[in-house]
Design a protein around this motif. Sequence first.
Motif, mmCIF file in Angstrom:
data_model
loop_
_atom_site.group_PDB
_atom_site.id
_atom_site.type_symbol
_atom_site.label_atom_id
_atom_site.label_comp_id
_atom_site.label_asym_id
_atom_site.label_seq_id
_atom_site.Cartn_x
_atom_site.Cartn_y
_atom_site.Cartn_z
ATOM 1 N N ALA A 115 0.765 -1.315 -0.064
ATOM 2 C CA ALA A 115 0.015 -0.036 -0.039
ATOM 3 C C ALA A 115 0.793 1.310 -0.041
ATOM 4 O O ALA A 115 0.602 2.148 -0.686
ATOM 5 C CB ALA A 115 -0.821 -0.002 1.209
ATOM 6 N N PHE A 116 1.804 1.434 0.894
ATOM 7 C CA PHE A 116 2.637 2.410 1.099
ATOM 8 C C PHE A 116 3.416 2.780 -0.552
ATOM 9 O O PHE A 116 3.818 3.698 -0.921
ATOM 10 C CB PHE A 116 3.523 2.320 2.170
ATOM 11 N N PHE A 122 2.069 6.419 -6.810
ATOM 12 C CA PHE A 122 0.652 7.077 -7.267
ATOM 13 C C PHE A 122 1.064 8.537 -7.124
ATOM 14 O O PHE A 122 1.012 9.562 -7.960
ATOM 15 C CB PHE A 122 -0.407 7.048 -6.549
ATOM 16 N N GLY A 123 1.742 8.987 -5.855
ATOM 17 C CA GLY A 123 2.150 10.302 -5.748
ATOM 18 C C GLY A 123 3.144 10.928 -6.804
ATOM 19 O O GLY A 123 2.972 11.891 -7.423
ATOM 20 N N PHE A 147 10.135 -0.223 6.467
ATOM 21 C CA PHE A 147 8.874 0.895 5.979
ATOM 22 C C PHE A 147 8.014 0.902 6.909
ATOM 23 O O PHE A 147 7.488 1.907 7.500
ATOM 24 C CB PHE A 147 8.424 0.365 4.552
ATOM 25 N N THR A 148 7.347 -0.350 7.294
ATOM 26 C CA THR A 148 6.174 -0.109 8.242
ATOM 27 C C THR A 148 6.510 -0.041 9.682
ATOM 28 O O THR A 148 5.369 0.743 10.037
ATOM 29 C CB THR A 148 5.255 -1.674 7.999
ATOM 30 N N VAL A 149 7.544 -0.065 10.154
ATOM 31 C CA VAL A 149 7.760 0.315 11.581
ATOM 32 C C VAL A 149 7.918 1.703 11.441
ATOM 33 O O VAL A 149 7.676 2.414 12.560
ATOM 34 C CB VAL A 149 9.094 -0.319 12.033
ATOM 35 N N CYS A 188 1.170 12.080 -0.342
ATOM 36 C CA CYS A 188 0.521 11.190 -1.265
ATOM 37 C C CYS A 188 -0.338 10.262 -0.364
ATOM 38 O O CYS A 188 -1.316 9.463 -1.166
ATOM 39 C CB CYS A 188 1.695 10.056 -1.718
ATOM 40 N N ALA A 189 -0.318 9.857 0.757
ATOM 41 C CA ALA A 189 -1.471 9.182 1.415
ATOM 42 C C ALA A 189 -1.456 9.333 3.054
ATOM 43 O O ALA A 189 -0.467 9.779 3.569
ATOM 44 C CB ALA A 189 -1.073 7.625 1.351
ATOM 45 N N VAL A 190 -2.516 9.294 3.472
ATOM 46 C CA VAL A 190 -2.508 9.336 4.897
ATOM 47 C C VAL A 190 -3.134 7.965 5.362
ATOM 48 O O VAL A 190 -4.111 7.248 4.506
ATOM 49 C CB VAL A 190 -4.004 10.491 5.210
ATOM 50 N N VAL A 191 -2.593 7.290 6.317
ATOM 51 C CA VAL A 191 -2.843 5.939 6.762
ATOM 52 C C VAL A 191 -3.391 5.960 8.143
ATOM 53 O O VAL A 191 -2.706 6.501 9.093
ATOM 54 C CB VAL A 191 -1.811 4.959 6.569
ATOM 55 N N LEU A 192 -4.460 5.300 8.274
ATOM 56 C CA LEU A 192 -5.164 5.225 9.655
ATOM 57 C C LEU A 192 -5.668 3.749 9.906
ATOM 58 O O LEU A 192 -6.166 3.033 8.915
ATOM 59 C CB LEU A 192 -6.180 6.235 9.733
ATOM 60 N N GLU A 193 -5.771 3.398 11.066
ATOM 61 C CA GLU A 193 -6.386 1.970 11.496
ATOM 62 C C GLU A 193 -7.631 2.578 11.944
ATOM 63 O O GLU A 193 -7.840 3.607 12.775
ATOM 64 C CB GLU A 193 -5.706 1.581 12.899
#
Length: 406
Positions: A115-116, A122-123, A147-149, A188-193
């Motif tokens: 996703a990232f 995309f950005g 990347f994810t941490v 380019c993105a906002v990521v949320l749980e």
Amino acid sequence: MPTPPLPVNRADFDQVIVPTFAPAAFVPVRGEGSRVWDQSGRELIDLTGGIAVNVLGHAHPALVAALTEQAGQLWHISNVFTNEPALRLARKLVEATFAERAFFCNSGAEANEAAFKLARRFGHETGGAQKHEIVAALNSFHGRTLFTVTVGGQPKYSDGFGPKIEGIRHVPYNDLEALKAAVSDRTCAVVLEPIQGESGILPADQSYLEGARELCDAHSALLIFDEVQTGVGRTGDLFAYMHTGVIPDILTTAKSLGGGFPIGAMLTTERIARHFGVGTHGTTFGGNPLACAVAGAVIDIVNTPEVLDGVRQRHQWFRERLERIGERYGIFSLIRGRGLLIGCVLSDAWKGRAKDVFDAAEREALMVLQAGPDVVRLAPSLVIERADIDEGLDRLERAIATLVGA
Ligand SMILES: *Cc1c(COP(=O)(O)O)cnc(C)c1O
């Protein structure tokens, strides 16, 4: 004659496994529904669901059948070829959600990594090199790759591994003003749980998610929902976003998707998926027939009114009893979460003692989870029997009574 299995026990863990985990003292060997048996034959009640993974409990007959049937057909074929279980699973997910395209992988971290990377691509292609910033919430959890941490915003997981991925901005969760200040045309993105899982079962406010959606639209940024923990029926909807009415551009899911067989998925629209052309991303095992066959069976069962309504009903059973236990012993100040993702927030007097509750529960043959030091987390099978809930909570109450008496 097959070789008899090598005898092993918990002590072997410390001798042969890299010490990233500190597992409980007993070794589970078998599970059925929401019951688990250890090496000594002791029967435990499982309110952990393998950390929101065993969505239909242990050894669900339909999942055993899907796995064994596929095991006799085709295990692996590589992504040089496609396969029927992956195509069927993608069809089901696309039909059931906002998404038009699926990317399969093997874990939540990999789904987020995809996703990232997709958001960055995309950005790059829509706004140029400077449109690469990812805005994420503090205390979020998105997996354990570098990347994810880094995106997760918890120094305890991300520090001490050398240079981090650049271009990540962190904001306090549920603080719309802070999000407004962080999102720009460079985002380019906002990521949320939708519900922060690992850091305490903390649900997002409806207005926060709506505000995040508006901000992303205003800045042509993608909204990513990490539903690795909340997805696949866990909250009483197939995905948590469905309850909020806020539709993401990318959704990641994993844990419950395979009911215990490793699989992750990234779901998105055709417009966005286009930015991941042939060769831009990949995986050896992602979308393998075994995982997809099991996940297909999971979706067939979970995405039904019986199961989803049952999750909401079970939430009520848990909540009523947990609130009574909380009041009686002064141990919980709040029961929060949705569906069968439940956080019991420890009262001030009990702060920091989630591990004590975990240990006391184990002594009563009950498996529970922590979500940080201040929250006892429950994430059982979505089809856990009423009798197992009642008996499990009896055991929890006994465990707490012992702690109070001690
Ligand atoms: C568990 C989890 C992950 C990581 O999933 P893995 O399968 O362990 O890589 C990512 N995001 C959230 C919200 C999770 O709960």
